[in-house]
Design an enzyme around this catalytic site. Structure first.
Site, PDB file in Angstrom:
ATOM      1  N   PRO A   1       0.789  -1.224   0.000  1.00 38.50           N
ATOM      2  CA  PRO A   1       0.000   0.000   0.000  1.00 38.50           C
ATOM      3  C   PRO A   1       0.826   1.281   0.000  1.00 38.50           C
ATOM      4  O   PRO A   1       1.867   1.365   0.638  1.00 38.50           O
ATOM      5  CB  PRO A   1      -0.836  -0.104   1.281  1.00 38.50           C
ATOM      6  CG  PRO A   1      -0.138  -1.084   2.135  1.00 38.50           C
ATOM      7  CD  PRO A   1       0.550  -2.033   1.205  1.00 38.50           C
ATOM      8  N   ASN A   2       0.325   2.218  -0.767  1.00 38.35           N
ATOM      9  CA  ASN A   2       0.832   3.591  -0.882  1.00 38.35           C
ATOM     10  C   ASN A   2       2.136   3.708  -1.659  1.00 38.35           C
ATOM     11  O   ASN A   2       2.590   4.816  -1.910  1.00 38.35           O
ATOM     12  CB  ASN A   2       0.970   4.248   0.501  1.00 38.35           C
ATOM     13  CG  ASN A   2      -0.352   4.293   1.221  1.00 38.35           C
ATOM     14  OD1 ASN A   2      -1.349   4.740   0.666  1.00 38.35           O
ATOM     15  ND2 ASN A   2      -0.388   3.798   2.444  1.00 38.35           N
TER      16      ASN A   2
ATOM     17  N   ARG B   1       4.782  11.027  -2.635  1.00 36.91           N
ATOM     18  CA  ARG B   1       4.571  10.823  -1.207  1.00 36.91           C
ATOM     19  C   ARG B   1       5.861  11.061  -0.425  1.00 36.91           C
ATOM     20  O   ARG B   1       6.866  10.399  -0.654  1.00 36.91           O
ATOM     21  CB  ARG B   1       4.111   9.379  -0.979  1.00 36.91           C
ATOM     22  CG  ARG B   1       3.999   8.985   0.459  1.00 36.91           C
ATOM     23  CD  ARG B   1       3.749   7.489   0.596  1.00 36.91           C
ATOM     24  NE  ARG B   1       3.698   7.130   1.993  1.00 36.91           N
ATOM     25  CZ  ARG B   1       3.971   5.932   2.457  1.00 36.91           C
ATOM     26  NH1 ARG B   1       4.319   4.969   1.633  1.00 36.91           N
ATOM     27  NH2 ARG B   1       3.906   5.684   3.743  1.00 36.91           N
TER      28      ARG B   1
ATOM     29  N   TYR C   1      11.076   9.051   0.841  1.00 32.95           N
ATOM     30  CA  TYR C   1      10.974   8.075  -0.242  1.00 32.95           C
ATOM     31  C   TYR C   1      11.589   8.525  -1.567  1.00 32.95           C
ATOM     32  O   TYR C   1      11.633   7.739  -2.510  1.00 32.95           O
ATOM     33  CB  TYR C   1       9.506   7.695  -0.463  1.00 32.95           C
ATOM     34  CG  TYR C   1       8.882   7.057   0.754  1.00 32.95           C
ATOM     35  CD1 TYR C   1       9.191   5.758   1.109  1.00 32.95           C
ATOM     36  CD2 TYR C   1       7.984   7.762   1.552  1.00 32.95           C
ATOM     37  CE1 TYR C   1       8.639   5.162   2.227  1.00 32.95           C
ATOM     38  CE2 TYR C   1       7.422   7.173   2.666  1.00 32.95           C
ATOM     39  CZ  TYR C   1       7.759   5.879   3.005  1.00 32.95           C
ATOM     40  OH  TYR C   1       7.204   5.302   4.107  1.00 32.95           O
TER      41      TYR C   1
ATOM     42  N   ASN D   1       7.986  -5.646  -0.670  1.00 35.85           N
ATOM     43  CA  ASN D   1       7.849  -4.491   0.197  1.00 35.85           C
ATOM     44  C   ASN D   1       6.367  -4.419   0.543  1.00 35.85           C
ATOM     45  O   ASN D   1       5.576  -3.847  -0.196  1.00 35.85           O
ATOM     46  CB  ASN D   1       8.319  -3.206  -0.494  1.00 35.85           C
ATOM     47  CG  ASN D   1       8.302  -2.016   0.449  1.00 35.85           C
ATOM     48  OD1 ASN D   1       7.652  -2.043   1.487  1.00 35.85           O
ATOM     49  ND2 ASN D   1       9.008  -0.963   0.072  1.00 35.85           N
TER      50      ASN D   1
ATOM     51  N   ALA E   1       3.063  -0.930   4.982  1.00 36.56           N
ATOM     52  CA  ALA E   1       2.429  -0.955   6.303  1.00 36.56           C
ATOM     53  C   ALA E   1       1.932  -2.344   6.694  1.00 36.56           C
ATOM     54  O   ALA E   1       1.887  -2.668   7.888  1.00 36.56           O
ATOM     55  CB  ALA E   1       1.279   0.050   6.346  1.00 36.56           C
TER      56      ALA E   1
ATOM     57  N   HIS F   1       3.832  -4.631   9.232  1.00 33.76           N
ATOM     58  CA  HIS F   1       3.729  -4.445  10.674  1.00 33.76           C
ATOM     59  C   HIS F   1       2.372  -4.844  11.235  1.00 33.76           C
ATOM     60  O   HIS F   1       2.194  -4.842  12.451  1.00 33.76           O
ATOM     61  CB  HIS F   1       4.011  -2.978  11.025  1.00 33.76           C
ATOM     62  CG  HIS F   1       5.109  -2.385  10.213  1.00 33.76           C
ATOM     63  ND1 HIS F   1       6.428  -2.786  10.323  1.00 33.76           N
ATOM     64  CD2 HIS F   1       5.093  -1.449   9.222  1.00 33.76           C
ATOM     65  CE1 HIS F   1       7.168  -2.110   9.465  1.00 33.76           C
ATOM     66  NE2 HIS F   1       6.385  -1.299   8.782  1.00 33.76           N
TER      67      HIS F   1
ATOM     68  N   ASP G   1       1.940 -15.241   6.961  1.00 27.74           N
ATOM     69  CA  ASP G   1       1.542 -16.627   6.692  1.00 27.74           C
ATOM     70  C   ASP G   1       1.701 -16.972   5.214  1.00 27.74           C
ATOM     71  O   ASP G   1       2.093 -18.097   4.878  1.00 27.74           O
ATOM     72  CB  ASP G   1       0.097 -16.873   7.125  1.00 27.74           C
ATOM     73  CG  ASP G   1      -0.066 -16.968   8.635  1.00 27.74           C
ATOM     74  OD1 ASP G   1       0.955 -17.065   9.350  1.00 27.74           O
ATOM     75  OD2 ASP G   1      -1.225 -16.943   9.098  1.00 27.74           O
TER      76      ASP G   1
ATOM     77  N   GLU H   1      12.498  -9.486   2.086  1.00 25.38           N
ATOM     78  CA  GLU H   1      11.716  -8.339   2.556  1.00 25.38           C
ATOM     79  C   GLU H   1      12.539  -7.077   2.342  1.00 25.38           C
ATOM     80  O   GLU H   1      13.713  -7.026   2.705  1.00 25.38           O
ATOM     81  CB  GLU H   1      11.396  -8.511   4.042  1.00 25.38           C
ATOM     82  CG  GLU H   1      10.664  -7.354   4.665  1.00 25.38           C
ATOM     83  CD  GLU H   1      10.448  -7.534   6.162  1.00 25.38           C
ATOM     84  OE1 GLU H   1      10.083  -6.534   6.801  1.00 25.38           O
ATOM     85  OE2 GLU H   1      10.651  -8.643   6.706  1.00 25.38           O
TER      86      GLU H   1
ATOM     87  N   HIS I   1      12.552  -2.656   2.440  1.00 25.45           N
ATOM     88  CA  HIS I   1      11.949  -1.376   2.822  1.00 25.45           C
ATOM     89  C   HIS I   1      12.856  -0.260   2.336  1.00 25.45           C
ATOM     90  O   HIS I   1      14.091  -0.360   2.428  1.00 25.45           O
ATOM     91  CB  HIS I   1      11.751  -1.279   4.333  1.00 25.45           C
ATOM     92  CG  HIS I   1      10.819  -2.308   4.853  1.00 25.45           C
ATOM     93  ND1 HIS I   1       9.454  -2.214   4.703  1.00 25.45           N
ATOM     94  CD2 HIS I   1      11.060  -3.494   5.464  1.00 25.45           C
ATOM     95  CE1 HIS I   1       8.899  -3.291   5.216  1.00 25.45           C
ATOM     96  NE2 HIS I   1       9.842  -4.086   5.679  1.00 25.45           N
TER      97      HIS I   1
ATOM     98  N   SER J   1      12.883   2.906   3.521  1.00 29.47           N
ATOM     99  CA  SER J   1      13.391   3.642   4.682  1.00 29.47           C
ATOM    100  C   SER J   1      13.931   2.658   5.720  1.00 29.47           C
ATOM    101  O   SER J   1      13.666   1.453   5.659  1.00 29.47           O
ATOM    102  CB  SER J   1      12.276   4.477   5.309  1.00 29.47           C
ATOM    103  OG  SER J   1      11.279   3.626   5.875  1.00 29.47           O
TER     104      SER J   1
ATOM    105  N   ARG K   1      12.182   4.832  12.567  1.00 31.27           N
ATOM    106  CA  ARG K   1      10.856   5.459  12.479  1.00 31.27           C
ATOM    107  C   ARG K   1      10.031   5.074  13.705  1.00 31.27           C
ATOM    108  O   ARG K   1      10.571   4.640  14.708  1.00 31.27           O
ATOM    109  CB  ARG K   1      10.193   5.057  11.162  1.00 31.27           C
ATOM    110  CG  ARG K   1      11.032   5.551   9.958  1.00 31.27           C
ATOM    111  CD  ARG K   1      10.426   5.214   8.641  1.00 31.27           C
ATOM    112  NE  ARG K   1       9.157   5.920   8.479  1.00 31.27           N
ATOM    113  CZ  ARG K   1       8.271   5.627   7.539  1.00 31.27           C
ATOM    114  NH1 ARG K   1       8.499   4.645   6.676  1.00 31.27           N
ATOM    115  NH2 ARG K   1       7.146   6.309   7.440  1.00 31.27           N
TER     116      ARG K   1
ATOM    117  N   ARG L   1       6.703   0.310  13.666  1.00 33.01           N
ATOM    118  CA  ARG L   1       7.345  -0.165  12.440  1.00 33.01           C
ATOM    119  C   ARG L   1       8.543  -1.086  12.722  1.00 33.01           C
ATOM    120  O   ARG L   1       9.147  -1.606  11.803  1.00 33.01           O
ATOM    121  CB  ARG L   1       7.798   1.017  11.577  1.00 33.01           C
ATOM    122  CG  ARG L   1       6.640   1.844  11.052  1.00 33.01           C
ATOM    123  CD  ARG L   1       7.104   2.880  10.060  1.00 33.01           C
ATOM    124  NE  ARG L   1       6.103   3.889   9.819  1.00 33.01           N
ATOM    125  CZ  ARG L   1       5.107   3.783   8.941  1.00 33.01           C
ATOM    126  NH1 ARG L   1       4.969   2.695   8.227  1.00 33.01           N
ATOM    127  NH2 ARG L   1       4.242   4.767   8.792  1.00 33.01           N
TER     128      ARG L   1
END
Length: 138
Positions: free
Chosen positions: A10-11, A18, A23, A72, A75, A78, A85, A96, A98, A100, A105, A109
């Site tokens: 998301p986002n 953003r 970012y 990635n 949100a 977290h 799963d 995984e 990210h 940032s 943060r 997070r």
């Protein structure tokens, strides 16, 4: 030829707009074109969704046929037991990623439901985090 997919949560469709201080100002589509040209010996796909179930469905779709997933989950990293799963349920290794440094943060997070089942975690290197993940599969 390795077959990898980047799955963004998301986002991340708002990259370039953003919070550019966190970012950056490059859209993910612009960045993706660059890495596709750079890694010509890799079959590289990309999927983004703001919907948790769509992300899980995509992992199920590719999780038995690809050589690697660069995830990635944003949100959902977290908050989503379901995402964790899904990573555990598939055979394809997941890195995984990210953009940032999530540990620099907000405290919420610092928790990841993805990490315990991931091949590895790369964070805090901006969009270069994705390239480091690609390199981990090569």
């Amino acid at each position: 030829m390795k077959k990898l997919i980047i799955i963004n949560g998301p986002n991340l469709n708002l990259l370039g707009k953003r919070e550019p201080g966190i970012y950056g100002s490059l859209t993910f589509e612009e960045f993706f074109k660059t890495i596709k040209k750079k890694y010509i010996d890799v079959e590289l796909d990309y999927f983004q969704s703001n919907v948790e179930g769509e992300l899980i469905n995509k992992m199920h779709d590719v999780g038995f046929s690809y050589d690697g997933i660069i995830l990635n989950a944003a949100a959902y990293t977290h908050t989503s037991v379901g995402m964790g799963d899904a990573v555990k349920a598939i055979e394809t290794p997941v890195v995984e990623v990210h953009i940032s440094n999530t540990f620099g943060r907000e405290a919420f997070r610092h928790q990841s439901y993805i990490s315990p089942n991931a091949k590895g975690v790369i964070l805090g290197f901006g969009l270069q985090s994705y390239e480091l993940a690609i390199q981990s599969f090569l």
